[in-house]
Design a protein around this motif. Structure first.
Motif, PDB file in Angstrom:
ATOM      1  N   THR A 120       0.813  -1.220   0.000  1.00  0.00           N
ATOM      2  CA  THR A 120       0.000   0.000   0.000  1.00  0.00           C
ATOM      3  C   THR A 120       0.847   1.270   0.000  1.00  0.00           C
ATOM      4  N   TRP A 121       1.903   1.336   0.814  1.00  0.00           N
ATOM      5  CA  TRP A 121       2.706   2.567   0.821  1.00  0.00           C
ATOM      6  C   TRP A 121       3.372   2.800  -0.522  1.00  0.00           C
ATOM      7  N   LYS A 122       3.714   1.734  -1.228  1.00  0.00           N
ATOM      8  CA  LYS A 122       4.312   1.899  -2.558  1.00  0.00           C
ATOM      9  C   LYS A 122       3.260   2.382  -3.558  1.00  0.00           C
ATOM     10  N   TRP A 123       2.035   1.947  -3.394  1.00  0.00           N
ATOM     11  CA  TRP A 123       0.941   2.380  -4.263  1.00  0.00           C
ATOM     12  C   TRP A 123       0.660   3.865  -4.039  1.00  0.00           C
ATOM     13  N   LEU A 124       0.706   4.305  -2.787  1.00  0.00           N
ATOM     14  CA  LEU A 124       0.530   5.731  -2.505  1.00  0.00           C
ATOM     15  C   LEU A 124       1.678   6.551  -3.089  1.00  0.00           C
ATOM     16  N   ARG A 125       2.881   6.023  -3.040  1.00  0.00           N
ATOM     17  CA  ARG A 125       4.022   6.695  -3.660  1.00  0.00           C
ATOM     18  C   ARG A 125       3.812   6.800  -5.170  1.00  0.00           C
ATOM     19  N   ALA A 126       3.249   5.757  -5.774  1.00  0.00           N
ATOM     20  CA  ALA A 126       2.953   5.800  -7.210  1.00  0.00           C
ATOM     21  C   ALA A 126       1.921   6.886  -7.521  1.00  0.00           C
ATOM     22  N   MET A 127       0.984   7.120  -6.605  1.00  0.00           N
ATOM     23  CA  MET A 127      -0.010   8.177  -6.798  1.00  0.00           C
ATOM     24  C   MET A 127       0.684   9.537  -6.880  1.00  0.00           C
ATOM     25  N   VAL A 128       1.676   9.746  -6.030  1.00  0.00           N
ATOM     26  CA  VAL A 128       2.424  11.005  -6.045  1.00  0.00           C
ATOM     27  C   VAL A 128       3.151  11.160  -7.382  1.00  0.00           C
ATOM     28  N   GLU A 129       3.790  10.095  -7.842  1.00  0.00           N
ATOM     29  CA  GLU A 129       4.502  10.142  -9.125  1.00  0.00           C
ATOM     30  C   GLU A 129       3.528  10.411 -10.271  1.00  0.00           C
ATOM     31  N   HIS A 130       2.358   9.811 -10.204  1.00  0.00           N
ATOM     32  CA  HIS A 130       1.337  10.024 -11.232  1.00  0.00           C
ATOM     33  C   HIS A 130       0.917  11.490 -11.276  1.00  0.00           C
ATOM     34  N   GLU A 131       0.697  12.065 -10.100  1.00  0.00           N
ATOM     35  CA  GLU A 131       0.293  13.472 -10.066  1.00  0.00           C
ATOM     36  C   GLU A 131       1.409  14.381 -10.581  1.00  0.00           C
ATOM     37  N   ALA A 132       2.661  14.066 -10.249  1.00  0.00           N
ATOM     38  CA  ALA A 132       3.782  14.883 -10.738  1.00  0.00           C
ATOM     39  C   ALA A 132       3.803  14.888 -12.261  1.00  0.00           C
ATOM     40  N   HIS A 133       3.549  13.735 -12.857  1.00  0.00           N
ATOM     41  CA  HIS A 133       3.502  13.626 -14.323  1.00  0.00           C
ATOM     42  C   HIS A 133       2.445  14.562 -14.910  1.00  0.00           C
ATOM     43  N   HIS A 134       1.245  14.507 -14.379  1.00  0.00           N
ATOM     44  CA  HIS A 134       0.168  15.339 -14.930  1.00  0.00           C
ATOM     45  C   HIS A 134       0.322  16.807 -14.559  1.00  0.00           C
ATOM     46  N   ARG A 135       0.918  17.097 -13.410  1.00  0.00           N
ATOM     47  CA  ARG A 135       1.192  18.495 -13.077  1.00  0.00           C
ATOM     48  C   ARG A 135       2.173  19.071 -14.098  1.00  0.00           C
TER      49      ARG A 135
END
Length: 165
Positions: A120-135
């Motif tokens: 789960t913590w790695k999945w949340l980290r992936a969410m941050v990376e995903h948002e950085a991409h779209h930002r």
């Protein structure tokens, strides 16, 4: 970066999300559905996508449920004020779902939409990376419109260069 507690993650996420929100604030109402090329995400699509992917994919899957991602079309929120309100509403719902997780949940496995188990913590980290991409896409698209955007961490690259030895 390992996420060791839900409180630690939420502190980081609030700061990270705030930088995304400042870029969203730069979108002129008349340009909310602008895109650089037909068939590609509009600025509004990107904002709706960030809201829906956080709420209906990440928040659902870390809560032990399957993804319920509805897409990012205008049927979800149409018009600048509605898109921003939708983003804020879903961000609040997601944050509440994340805050409800016990710290021990960070170590358990959740399932991605592809059915892949992930900590789960790695999945949340992936969410941050995903948002950085779209930002980054938002920054680029606003730049294509010759609109000013805030520096990510307080100084522009030109200002950093000018202050460097």
């Amino acid at each position: 970066m390992e996420i060791r507690s839900v409180a630690q993650f939420l502190d980081y996420w609030d700061s990270f999300r705030g930088r995304t929100r400042r870029v969203i604030d730069c979108i002129p109402p008349a340009r909310i559905e602008w895109t650089h090329q037909p068939g590609k995400f509009t600025l509004g699509d990107l904002v709706r996508h960030l809201a829906t992917i956080e709420r209906y994919m990440y928040a659902e899957t870390v809560s032990g449920r399957p993804s319920a991602y509805p897409g990012c079309g205008r049927e979800l929120a149409d018009g600048h004020a509605q898109v921003v309100a939708y983003f804020e509403r879903l961000a609040g719902e997601s944050r509440a779902m994340f805050a409800a997780l016990p710290d021990a949940a960070l170590e358990r496995k959740c399932r991605t939409p592809a059915g892949t188990p992930i900590t789960t913590w790695k999945w949340l980290r992936a969410m941050v990376e995903h948002e950085a991409h779209h930002r980054g896409q938002l920054y680029l698209m606003l730049g294509m419109l010759d609109l000013a955007t805030p520096p990510l961490y307080g100084l522009t690259s030109e200002e950093v260069k000018a202050r460097s030895a």
